[in-house]
Design an enzyme around this catalytic site. Structure first.
Site, short mmCIF file in Angstrom:
data_model
loop_
_atom_site.label_atom_id
_atom_site.label_comp_id
_atom_site.label_asym_id
_atom_site.label_seq_id
_atom_site.Cartn_x
_atom_site.Cartn_y
_atom_site.Cartn_z
N ARG A 362 0.83 -1.20 0.00
CA ARG A 362 0.00 0.00 0.00
C ARG A 362 0.86 1.25 0.00
NH1 ARG A 362 -2.14 3.19 4.31
NH2 ARG A 362 -4.00 4.36 3.65
N SER A 374 -6.95 2.28 0.27
CA SER A 374 -7.01 1.89 1.68
C SER A 374 -6.83 0.39 1.81
CB SER A 374 -8.35 2.32 2.28
OG SER A 374 -9.40 1.57 1.69
N SER A 465 -17.96 -6.32 6.03
CA SER A 465 -18.19 -5.35 7.10
C SER A 465 -16.87 -5.09 7.81
CB SER A 465 -19.22 -5.88 8.10
OG SER A 465 -19.43 -4.96 9.16
N ASN A 466 -16.47 -3.83 7.88
CA ASN A 466 -15.15 -3.47 8.43
C ASN A 466 -15.32 -2.56 9.64
OD1 ASN A 466 -12.52 -2.65 8.92
ND2 ASN A 466 -12.00 -2.38 6.77
N GLY A 490 -11.23 -6.91 10.97
CA GLY A 490 -10.76 -6.25 12.19
C GLY A 490 -9.60 -5.30 11.93
N HIS A 517 -24.52 -22.66 6.50
CA HIS A 517 -24.17 -24.06 6.32
C HIS A 517 -25.04 -24.77 5.28
CE1 HIS A 517 -21.80 -27.44 7.28
NE2 HIS A 517 -21.51 -27.11 8.53
N ASP A 521 -20.21 -25.51 3.01
CA ASP A 521 -19.71 -26.46 4.01
C ASP A 521 -18.40 -25.96 4.61
OD1 ASP A 521 -21.84 -28.23 3.62
OD2 ASP A 521 -20.83 -29.17 1.90
#
Length: 544
Positions: A362, A374, A465-466, A490, A517, A521
């Site tokens: 980066r 980013s 989702s961050n 994260g 599920h 799998d």
């Protein structure tokens, strides 16, 4: 004649609405365009404008109360008019029928979906006249606002000419004519809002008298030649609505006690174009409402100090609490996520990634002129490439089938003041890092300004989702159905790591994938995470 106003359906998911604030009271004189109340839905808080003149005779739903769609909201009529019959339920419910955007009728025929009632006979539309109604510009659109008219009364209209710009709560779109003639009538002025299928304009031969068509236009009726009863029940109508933008700090003259800014739709549009914070503008309109002239004459000034919110004092050892009613959007989110959590068997895969190469990559990539990407952009790109190699993870579950997607549309969760929206980066695997960066920024900005279109929020095949920017190291998310998985990102953490048998400083990041599920799998999900790890830990491979 009294007008009955019911609780409208302002979105496709709305089942009930809450009256946030009444801006008019029983006995107040109402003029066309006055704001009657603010209604909270599952999408936003909306201002309701009146299309009628008269006196507010009755309020059916008090502030803070919630009612189902089509319940009695208010009645407007002449001062002293007897409305006891209406309160006892003596009204005729209208059955909505979807009308075409424009309907042309030959002389001597009766409308198919638009009923024109004049006195005791059915009125026909003059030969060559076209009634143009508020178009439905998306599957979820219930109403529109005329942002600007590009044609005026008397102008000659050709097929394909742009008549007006129509603004919804998501976007502003051009509306073109499919007919030729002269613009004979404009039913909505700039800044006015109306429901889909309400009268927008009339086009026809020059000099044609359309006053009867305009005066007797009615949405939702069925064609008929029957003579109405001598004493008809008042027509049930729905007021129009426009979104209310909220600001963190408010000027007392133009805000409610809850800090919401009162401004006309046109004033909001001009303020947005000029970058003016409406919370700093003093309104000169009714009840301190901000109007066009207030924005045009506004001179920026320092915000008064000392207005910070102070927490309520609670004595030591004293219990204290407050109850906050659930917003309509919060209810909608609760329903969707509860359905996903309890219908899809979730399981979770957690992997810790070495970010040393990604950090170096980066840093070098952002040395290019006019380029700045980013870590989130890198993750979106890497995820998209990995999904192409593992279509089972890029699948969707339906009750009767499983859909394996060979295209990759990444949904990116964006927090907004009222909840959460998921705009979509289409064909993310085919886009470069700078393209992904620019698109995500644009979509996030639109999301926060409520400018996302329907197309920009649908069709995702996978979601990311961050929460790393908040310092969250790892977390789990609920799957955005009908997707089969969602990736939780994260923060990058500096910590000691073991490399080649030695403890050295390092940077790591934890990613957790929630899987359904029924479609993914455990081994399939693990193989996907291995591929994702390869690309994130060696981002130069994404350029191959």
């Amino acid at each position: 004649m009294a007008q009955v106003i019911n609780m409208p359906r302002l979105s496709d998911t709305m089942e009930e609405g809450t009256v946030a604030t009444w801006l008019k009271q029983v006995g107040d004189v109402i003029s066309e365009g006055d704001i009657l109340a603010e209604i909270e839905t599952d999408k936003a808080t909306m201002e309701f404008e009146s299309f009628y003149d008269g006196t507010l005779l009755h309020i059916g739903i008090q502030e803070g109360e919630t009612a189902l769609v089509d319940k009695l909201l208010a009645i407007i009529g002449e001062e002293g008019e007897d409305i006891s019959g209406l309160l006892n339920g003596e009204t005729v419910a209208e059955v909505p029928v979807e009308a075409p955007k424009e309907a042309t009728l030959d002389k001597g025929t009766t409308p198919d979906v638009t009923e024109i009632v004049e006195d005791t006979t059915t009125t026909t539309i003059p030969d060559g006249v076209v009634v143009v109604t508020m178009p439905r510009l998306s599957d979820t659109m219930e109403e529109g606002t005329v942002a600007s008219w590009l044609k005026g009364i008397g102008d000659e209209i050709s097929e394909g000419d742009i008549l007006a710009e129509i603004e919804t709560d998501k976007a502003t779109m051009e509306f073109e004519s499919f007919n030729e003639g002269t613009l004979l009538h404009i039913g909505l002025e700039e800044g006015a809002t109306a429901k889909v299928d309400e009268l927008l304009a009339v086009i026809g031969p020059k000099g044609t008298d359309v006053s009867a068509v305009v005066a007797n236009y009615k949405v939702g009726g069925a064609a008929t030649t029957e003579t109405p009863k001598k004493e008809e029940a008042p027509k049930t109508t729905t007021p129009v609505a426009t979104p209310v933008k909220e600001e963190s700090k408010a000027v007392a003259k133009s805000t409610s006690s809850g800090g919401r800014v009162f401004a006309s739709p046109l004033a909001k549009k001009i303020a947005e174009e000029k970058g003016i914070n409406l919370s700093q503008v003093k309104g000169s309109g009714e009840n301190g409402r901000i109007v066009k002239a207030d924005v045009e004459n506004f001179t920026p000034s320092a915000v008064a100090a000392g207005g910070a919110n102070v927490a309520q004092f609670v004595a030591t050892g004293e219990e204290s609490s407050e109850e906050i009613p659930n917003s309509q959007m919060r209810k909608a989110i609760a329903r969707a996520l509860s359905n996903s959590k309890f219908s899809a068997p979730h399981y979770y895969l957690n992997v810790e990634f070495d970010m040393e190469n990604a950090i170096a990559f980066r840093k070098q990539f952002n040395q290019l002129p006019d380029v700045k990407v980013s870590y989130n952009d890198i993750i979106v790109k890497a995820t998209a490439i990995a999904l192409k190699k593992h279509p089972q993870v890029n699948s969707q579950w339906f009750d009767d089938k499983m859909k394996l997607n060979h295209h990759v549309h990444i949904g990116v969760a964006v927090a907004v003041p009222d909840g959460l929206v998921v705009p979509v980066v289409n064909f993310a695997n085919e886009k470069s890092l700078p393209q992904i960066n620019a698109e995500v920024k644009e979509l996030a900005g639109k999301a926060r300004n409520k400018k996302l279109t329907l197309d920009e929020m649908q069709g995702s095949t996978f979601t990311i989702s961050n929460l790393g920017m908040f310092g969250i190291t790892d977390f789990t998310s609920i799957i955005n159905q009908p997707n089969s998985a969602i990736l939780s990102v994260g923060a990058i953490v500096e910590k000691p790591v073991v490399k080649d048998g030695r403890v050295v400083p390092g940077n790591t990041m934890k990613l957790t994938m929630a899987c359904d599920h029924r479609t993914v799998d455990g081994a399939t999900g693990a193989q996907f995470m291995q591929t994702l790890k390869l690309y994130i830990e060696n981002p130069v491979l994404m350029l191959a």
